[in-house]
Motif scaffolding. Structure first.
Motif, PDB file in Angstrom:
ATOM      1  N   ALA A 146      12.352 -23.496   6.521  1.00  7.30           N
ATOM      2  CA  ALA A 146      12.863 -22.175   6.062  1.00  7.30           C
ATOM      3  C   ALA A 146      11.836 -20.949   7.088  1.00  7.30           C
ATOM      4  N   ASN A 147      10.563 -21.770   7.395  1.00  5.42           N
ATOM      5  CA  ASN A 147       9.515 -20.886   8.308  1.00  5.42           C
ATOM      6  C   ASN A 147       9.679 -21.566   9.405  1.00  5.42           C
ATOM      7  N   ALA A 148      10.592 -21.974  10.171  1.00  3.81           N
ATOM      8  CA  ALA A 148      10.670 -22.705  11.616  1.00  3.81           C
ATOM      9  C   ALA A 148      10.458 -21.501  12.615  1.00  3.81           C
ATOM     10  N   PRO A 149       9.869 -21.839  13.530  1.00  6.07           N
ATOM     11  CA  PRO A 149       9.857 -21.017  14.788  1.00  6.07           C
ATOM     12  C   PRO A 149      11.073 -20.604  15.383  1.00  6.07           C
ATOM     13  N   LYS A 150      11.121 -19.347  15.900  1.00  5.25           N
ATOM     14  CA  LYS A 150      12.248 -18.674  16.244  1.00  5.25           C
ATOM     15  C   LYS A 150      13.187 -19.651  17.286  1.00  5.25           C
ATOM     16  N   ASN A 151      12.324 -20.197  18.224  1.00  4.63           N
ATOM     17  CA  ASN A 151      13.059 -21.345  19.113  1.00  4.63           C
ATOM     18  C   ASN A 151      13.663 -22.416  18.703  1.00  4.63           C
ATOM     19  N   LYS A 152      13.127 -22.935  17.578  1.00  2.37           N
ATOM     20  CA  LYS A 152      13.574 -24.062  16.856  1.00  2.37           C
ATOM     21  C   LYS A 152      15.204 -23.651  16.183  1.00  2.37           C
ATOM     22  N   ILE A 153      15.162 -22.368  15.656  1.00  7.70           N
ATOM     23  CA  ILE A 153      16.413 -21.905  14.987  1.00  7.70           C
ATOM     24  C   ILE A 153      17.289 -21.414  15.891  1.00  7.70           C
ATOM     25  N   LYS A 154      16.890 -21.082  17.018  1.00  5.20           N
ATOM     26  CA  LYS A 154      18.044 -20.844  18.144  1.00  5.20           C
ATOM     27  C   LYS A 154      18.529 -22.283  18.862  1.00  5.20           C
ATOM     28  N   GLU A 155      17.564 -23.026  18.696  1.00  8.08           N
ATOM     29  CA  GLU A 155      18.260 -24.614  19.403  1.00  8.08           C
ATOM     30  C   GLU A 155      19.147 -25.133  18.227  1.00  8.08           C
ATOM     31  N   ALA A 156      18.901 -25.028  17.067  1.00  7.17           N
ATOM     32  CA  ALA A 156      19.537 -25.419  16.083  1.00  7.17           C
ATOM     33  C   ALA A 156      21.021 -24.801  15.796  1.00  7.17           C
ATOM     34  N   HIS A 157      21.087 -23.426  16.082  1.00 12.69           N
ATOM     35  CA  HIS A 157      22.142 -22.649  15.862  1.00 12.69           C
ATOM     36  C   HIS A 157      22.952 -22.871  17.090  1.00 12.69           C
ATOM     37  N   LYS A 158      22.586 -23.083  18.245  1.00  9.97           N
ATOM     38  CA  LYS A 158      23.439 -23.396  19.506  1.00  9.97           C
ATOM     39  C   LYS A 158      23.864 -24.710  19.326  1.00  9.97           C
ATOM     40  N   ARG A 159      22.980 -25.744  18.792  1.00 13.06           N
ATOM     41  CA  ARG A 159      23.635 -27.263  18.767  1.00 13.06           C
ATOM     42  C   ARG A 159      24.685 -27.145  17.623  1.00 13.06           C
ATOM     43  N   ILE A 160      24.723 -26.604  16.428  1.00 13.85           N
ATOM     44  CA  ILE A 160      25.682 -26.497  15.445  1.00 13.85           C
ATOM     45  C   ILE A 160      26.995 -25.709  15.736  1.00 13.85           C
ATOM     46  N   MET A 161      26.584 -24.770  16.397  1.00 13.65           N
ATOM     47  CA  MET A 161      27.812 -23.832  16.756  1.00 13.65           C
ATOM     48  C   MET A 161      28.509 -24.344  18.020  1.00 13.65           C
ATOM     49  N   LEU A 162      28.042 -25.393  18.748  1.00 17.42           N
ATOM     50  CA  LEU A 162      28.806 -26.155  19.688  1.00 17.42           C
ATOM     51  C   LEU A 162      29.621 -26.973  19.051  1.00 17.42           C
ATOM     52  N   ILE A 163      29.518 -27.555  17.874  1.00 21.67           N
ATOM     53  CA  ILE A 163      30.028 -28.394  17.149  1.00 21.67           C
ATOM     54  C   ILE A 163      31.472 -27.679  16.373  1.00 21.67           C
ATOM     55  N   ASN A 164      30.882 -26.537  15.780  1.00 24.69           N
ATOM     56  CA  ASN A 164      31.666 -25.903  14.792  1.00 24.69           C
ATOM     57  C   ASN A 164      32.298 -24.525  15.408  1.00 24.69           C
ATOM     58  N   HIS A 165      32.301 -24.369  16.702  1.00 24.48           N
ATOM     59  CA  HIS A 165      32.851 -22.993  17.101  1.00 24.48           C
ATOM     60  C   HIS A 165      34.383 -22.906  16.977  1.00 24.48           C
ATOM     61  N   PRO A 166      34.969 -21.943  16.505  1.00 21.99           N
ATOM     62  CA  PRO A 166      36.348 -21.665  16.363  1.00 21.99           C
ATOM     63  C   PRO A 166      37.195 -22.023  17.681  1.00 21.99           C
ATOM     64  N   ASP A 167      36.619 -21.723  18.804  1.00 22.62           N
ATOM     65  CA  ASP A 167      37.340 -22.166  20.008  1.00 22.62           C
ATOM     66  C   ASP A 167      37.570 -23.691  20.255  1.00 22.62           C
ATOM     67  N   LYS A 168      36.743 -24.325  19.824  1.00 20.63           N
ATOM     68  CA  LYS A 168      36.812 -25.966  19.752  1.00 20.63           C
ATOM     69  C   LYS A 168      37.447 -26.501  18.438  1.00 20.63           C
ATOM     70  N   GLY A 169      38.139 -25.876  17.840  1.00 21.64           N
ATOM     71  CA  GLY A 169      38.608 -26.145  16.510  1.00 21.64           C
ATOM     72  C   GLY A 169      37.893 -26.224  15.376  1.00 21.64           C
ATOM     73  N   GLY A 170      36.899 -25.517  15.348  1.00 16.18           N
ATOM     74  CA  GLY A 170      36.192 -25.281  14.038  1.00 16.18           C
ATOM     75  C   GLY A 170      36.595 -23.889  13.164  1.00 16.18           C
ATOM     76  N   SER A 171      35.941 -24.115  11.966  1.00 13.10           N
ATOM     77  CA  SER A 171      36.266 -22.909  11.130  1.00 13.10           C
ATOM     78  C   SER A 171      35.715 -21.403  11.409  1.00 13.10           C
ATOM     79  N   PRO A 172      36.360 -20.536  11.317  1.00 10.49           N
ATOM     80  CA  PRO A 172      35.722 -19.278  11.651  1.00 10.49           C
ATOM     81  C   PRO A 172      34.878 -18.862  10.558  1.00 10.49           C
ATOM     82  N   TYR A 173      35.299 -19.327   9.264  1.00 14.61           N
ATOM     83  CA  TYR A 173      34.391 -19.257   7.959  1.00 14.61           C
ATOM     84  C   TYR A 173      33.156 -19.775   8.205  1.00 14.61           C
ATOM     85  N   ILE A 174      32.910 -20.909   8.759  1.00 17.49           N
ATOM     86  CA  ILE A 174      31.755 -21.965   8.933  1.00 17.49           C
ATOM     87  C   ILE A 174      31.014 -21.170   9.927  1.00 17.49           C
ATOM     88  N   ALA A 175      31.599 -20.934  11.097  1.00 13.79           N
ATOM     89  CA  ALA A 175      31.095 -20.241  12.262  1.00 13.79           C
ATOM     90  C   ALA A 175      30.024 -18.847  11.690  1.00 13.79           C
TER      91      ALA A 175
END
Length: 116
Positions: free
Chosen positions: A74-103
């Motif tokens: 919950a108190n991770a540095p901003k760069n860790k948050i940004k990296e995690a967001h990018k990693r998860i969004m690459l998997i779940n992006h609506p353009d790649k077949g992911g759910s818009p709600y999850i995104a």
């Protein structure tokens, strides 16, 4: 005559390749068994729910829920948050077949943890 030499060399090469394959087979079998054991233990932990959060989303996202979504503290540095967001969004992006709600929930989690 030349074709017989080529056929003979081909058979010799096949024989040497087969011999090498038979020599390496026990080592490959051992490695494959190790990999399968690792994969089965990971599958068991996934199926038993030890690795993933079971349950839906809260009506209002909390820091705990946001950290579970992004798999950071919950108190991770901003760069860790940004990296995690990018990693998860690459998997779940609506353009790649992911759910818009999850995104949207992933983006909401990033925004919540970025604005500590």
């Amino acid at each position: 005559m030349a074709s017989m030499v080529v056929i003979g060399l081909g058979l010799a090469a096949a024989g040497f390749a087969g011999r090498q394959a038979l020599r390496v087979a026990p080592q490959v079998a051992t490695k494959m068994n190790e990999i399968l054991k690792t994969m089965s233990s990971e599958t068991e932990s996934i199926m038993s729910g030890k690795r993933y959060y079971k349950g839906g989303f809260d009506p209002t996202m909390t820091k705990k829920e946001a950290s579970l979504i992004l798999d950071v503290s919950a108190n991770a540095p901003k760069n860790k948050i940004k990296e995690a967001h990018k990693r998860i969004m690459l998997i779940n992006h609506p353009d790649k077949g992911g759910s818009p709600y999850i995104a949207a929930k992933i983006n909401e989690a990033k925004d919540l943890l970025d604005n500590k």
